[in-house]
Design a protein around this motif. Structure first.
Motif, mmCIF file in Angstrom:
data_model
loop_
_atom_site.group_PDB
_atom_site.id
_atom_site.type_symbol
_atom_site.label_atom_id
_atom_site.label_comp_id
_atom_site.label_asym_id
_atom_site.label_seq_id
_atom_site.Cartn_x
_atom_site.Cartn_y
_atom_site.Cartn_z
ATOM 1 N N GLY A 11 0.856 -1.193 0.000
ATOM 2 C CA GLY A 11 0.000 0.000 0.000
ATOM 3 C C GLY A 11 0.881 1.229 0.000
ATOM 4 O O GLY A 11 1.336 1.692 1.044
ATOM 5 N N GLY A 13 0.519 4.511 -0.512
ATOM 6 C CA GLY A 13 -0.070 5.860 -0.454
ATOM 7 C C GLY A 13 0.975 6.765 0.184
ATOM 8 O O GLY A 13 2.168 6.436 0.200
ATOM 9 N N ARG A 14 0.534 7.896 0.744
ATOM 10 C CA ARG A 14 1.517 8.782 1.373
ATOM 11 C C ARG A 14 2.206 8.094 2.546
ATOM 12 O O ARG A 14 3.413 8.164 2.721
ATOM 13 N N GLY A 16 2.419 4.704 3.330
ATOM 14 C CA GLY A 16 3.252 3.560 2.939
ATOM 15 C C GLY A 16 4.536 4.008 2.252
ATOM 16 O O GLY A 16 5.613 3.449 2.500
ATOM 17 N N ASP A 34 2.063 -2.505 -4.512
ATOM 18 C CA ASP A 34 0.793 -1.789 -4.638
ATOM 19 C C ASP A 34 0.039 -2.359 -5.838
ATOM 20 O O ASP A 34 0.645 -2.898 -6.772
ATOM 21 N N ILE A 35 -1.281 -2.218 -5.775
ATOM 22 C CA ILE A 35 -2.116 -2.702 -6.871
ATOM 23 C C ILE A 35 -2.067 -1.715 -8.049
ATOM 24 O O ILE A 35 -2.404 -2.073 -9.183
ATOM 25 N N ARG A 39 1.410 4.134 -8.572
ATOM 26 C CA ARG A 39 2.027 4.226 -7.239
ATOM 27 C C ARG A 39 3.400 3.553 -7.240
ATOM 28 O O ARG A 39 4.350 4.050 -6.638
ATOM 29 N N ASP A 54 -1.942 -7.510 -6.444
ATOM 30 C CA ASP A 54 -3.058 -7.412 -5.510
ATOM 31 C C ASP A 54 -2.679 -8.218 -4.268
ATOM 32 O O ASP A 54 -2.528 -9.440 -4.334
ATOM 33 N N SER A 55 -2.526 -7.520 -3.146
ATOM 34 C CA SER A 55 -1.992 -8.188 -1.953
ATOM 35 C C SER A 55 -2.996 -9.133 -1.296
ATOM 36 O O SER A 55 -2.661 -9.807 -0.331
ATOM 37 N N THR A 56 -4.235 -9.185 -1.817
ATOM 38 C CA THR A 56 -5.177 -10.171 -1.270
ATOM 39 C C THR A 56 -4.979 -11.519 -1.978
ATOM 40 O O THR A 56 -5.625 -12.498 -1.629
ATOM 41 N N GLY A 77 -5.111 2.075 3.195
ATOM 42 C CA GLY A 77 -5.912 2.964 4.029
ATOM 43 C C GLY A 77 -7.410 2.777 3.860
ATOM 44 O O GLY A 77 -8.071 2.123 4.666
ATOM 45 N N GLU A 78 -7.942 3.341 2.776
ATOM 46 C CA GLU A 78 -9.386 3.392 2.583
ATOM 47 C C GLU A 78 -10.057 2.018 2.516
ATOM 48 O O GLU A 78 -11.101 1.801 3.113
ATOM 49 N N ARG A 101 -1.840 -0.948 9.560
ATOM 50 C CA ARG A 101 -2.390 0.391 9.771
ATOM 51 C C ARG A 101 -3.871 0.272 10.124
ATOM 52 O O ARG A 101 -4.590 -0.523 9.518
HETATM 53 P P1 ATP Z 1 -2.541 7.468 2.299
HETATM 54 O O1 ATP Z 1 -3.694 7.612 3.248
HETATM 55 O O2 ATP Z 1 -1.402 6.651 2.882
HETATM 56 O O3 ATP Z 1 -2.077 8.716 1.670
HETATM 57 P P2 ATP Z 1 -4.150 6.972 -0.027
HETATM 58 O O4 ATP Z 1 -5.281 7.697 0.618
HETATM 59 O O5 ATP Z 1 -3.499 7.583 -1.207
HETATM 60 O O6 ATP Z 1 -3.057 6.577 1.078
HETATM 61 P P3 ATP Z 1 -5.311 4.456 0.370
HETATM 62 O O7 ATP Z 1 -6.674 4.188 -0.105
HETATM 63 O O8 ATP Z 1 -5.164 4.789 1.790
HETATM 64 O O9 ATP Z 1 -4.621 5.559 -0.516
HETATM 65 O O10 ATP Z 1 -4.437 3.166 0.021
HETATM 66 C C1 ATP Z 1 -3.059 3.124 0.116
HETATM 67 C C2 ATP Z 1 -2.513 2.332 -1.036
HETATM 68 O O11 ATP Z 1 -2.951 0.976 -0.915
HETATM 69 C C3 ATP Z 1 -2.987 2.811 -2.402
HETATM 70 O O12 ATP Z 1 -1.854 3.184 -3.173
HETATM 71 C C4 ATP Z 1 -3.738 1.635 -2.992
HETATM 72 O O13 ATP Z 1 -3.506 1.484 -4.390
HETATM 73 C C5 ATP Z 1 -3.123 0.460 -2.214
HETATM 74 N N1 ATP Z 1 -3.991 -0.725 -2.216
HETATM 75 C C6 ATP Z 1 -5.318 -0.778 -1.969
HETATM 76 N N2 ATP Z 1 -5.772 -2.034 -2.097
HETATM 77 C C7 ATP Z 1 -4.693 -2.811 -2.432
HETATM 78 C C8 ATP Z 1 -4.510 -4.215 -2.710
HETATM 79 N N3 ATP Z 1 -5.520 -5.063 -2.649
HETATM 80 N N4 ATP Z 1 -3.255 -4.636 -3.015
HETATM 81 C C9 ATP Z 1 -2.220 -3.770 -3.072
HETATM 82 N N5 ATP Z 1 -2.322 -2.459 -2.822
HETATM 83 C C10 ATP Z 1 -3.547 -1.969 -2.503
#
Ligand code: ATP
Length: 224
Positions: A11, A13-14, A16, A34-35, A39, A54-56, A77-78, A101
């Protein structure tokens, strides 16, 4: 020679990406996952290795030998469902150390029930610091710790200025430990090292103290 520790951050994002880059600066071997290709493109120069997956997906994780890492940080995160499934999969493939997290208390509870005891809450940490700083502007930094403890960085309260640590008797009177002092030299504050009983607190000093939140509040209230 000791081999480099190996970590994966899932993941990017900011949050990670900040963790992955810091680990790489500290000379660790870091795999960023990351998916999203965008990123991964944005982090690939800063880490040892990066991969879009895809980490799942258990097989995808195994194909990258994620089970052999010293620790894996899940920084999604989300998408809480993706975070849970990822965590569960990491447990299934017997990752030694999993750090996850959580965005709120409910998520923390669920992760605890799953047996995860290393939980990071960047949102909560920031909101704790912001609310503390708004209520008490002399507090510059708060690091919340378990069991109602915290470490804070605070401007030396007036009642403590020009007194020795022995005289203030933080430990006996307030049940607090002074971790260190920061003293202003020119524009910036610098750490004074490990304080001694004879160290005198000066006007522009910042102090780093550890203790129970209620004891810290009491110390500031009395000495302000
Ligand atoms: P942050 O809050 O850290 O700034 P963000 O708001 O940009 O992050 P999030 O939705 O919090 O994004 O997700 C963080 C990262 O996790 C994203 O870059 C997203 O692509 C990645 N992510 C979400 N689902 C998966 C998954 N199944 N496998 C791999 N990475 C994933």
């Amino acid at each position: 020679m000791k081999s480099k520790p190996r970590f994966a951050v899932i993941g990017i994002g900011r949050f990670g990406s900040a963790i992955a880059s810091k680990l790489a600066i500290k000379e660790a071997e870091v795999i960023a996952i990351d998916i999203s290709k965008d990123r991964i493109d944005s982090i690939k120069e800063s880490v040892t290795y990066s991969v879009v997956l895809d980490s799942t997906d258990k097989n995808a994780l195994l194909s990258q030998n994620i089970n052999e890492m010293d620790a894996v940080v899940v920084a999604i995160g989300e998408d809480f469902q993706a975070l849970l499934l990822t965590t569960f999969t990491l447990q299934e493939i017997n990752v030694k150390r999993i750090i996850v997290r959580a965005q709120d208390e409910a998520q923390k509870k669920i992760l605890n029930k799953m047996g995860i005891d290393e939980i990071l809450s960047p949102e909560e940490a920031v909101s704790d610091t912001v609310s503390e700083t708004l209520i008490n502007p002399s507090v510059l930094l708060t690091i919340p710790l378990p069991d109602s403890y915290e470490i804070i960085e605070v401007k030396a309260p007036r009642g403590a200025v020009n007194r020795t640590l022995h005289d203030i008797s933080l430990r006996q009177k307030y049940k607090l430990n002074l971790v260190t002092l920061l003293r202003k030299r020119g524009e910036h504050h610098h750490i004074l090292g490990v304080p001694e009983a004879t160290t005198v607190i000066e006007e522009d000093d910042l102090i780093l103290i550890f203790g129970k939140t209620k004891d810290i509040d009491r110390f500031i209230d009395i000495n302000e």
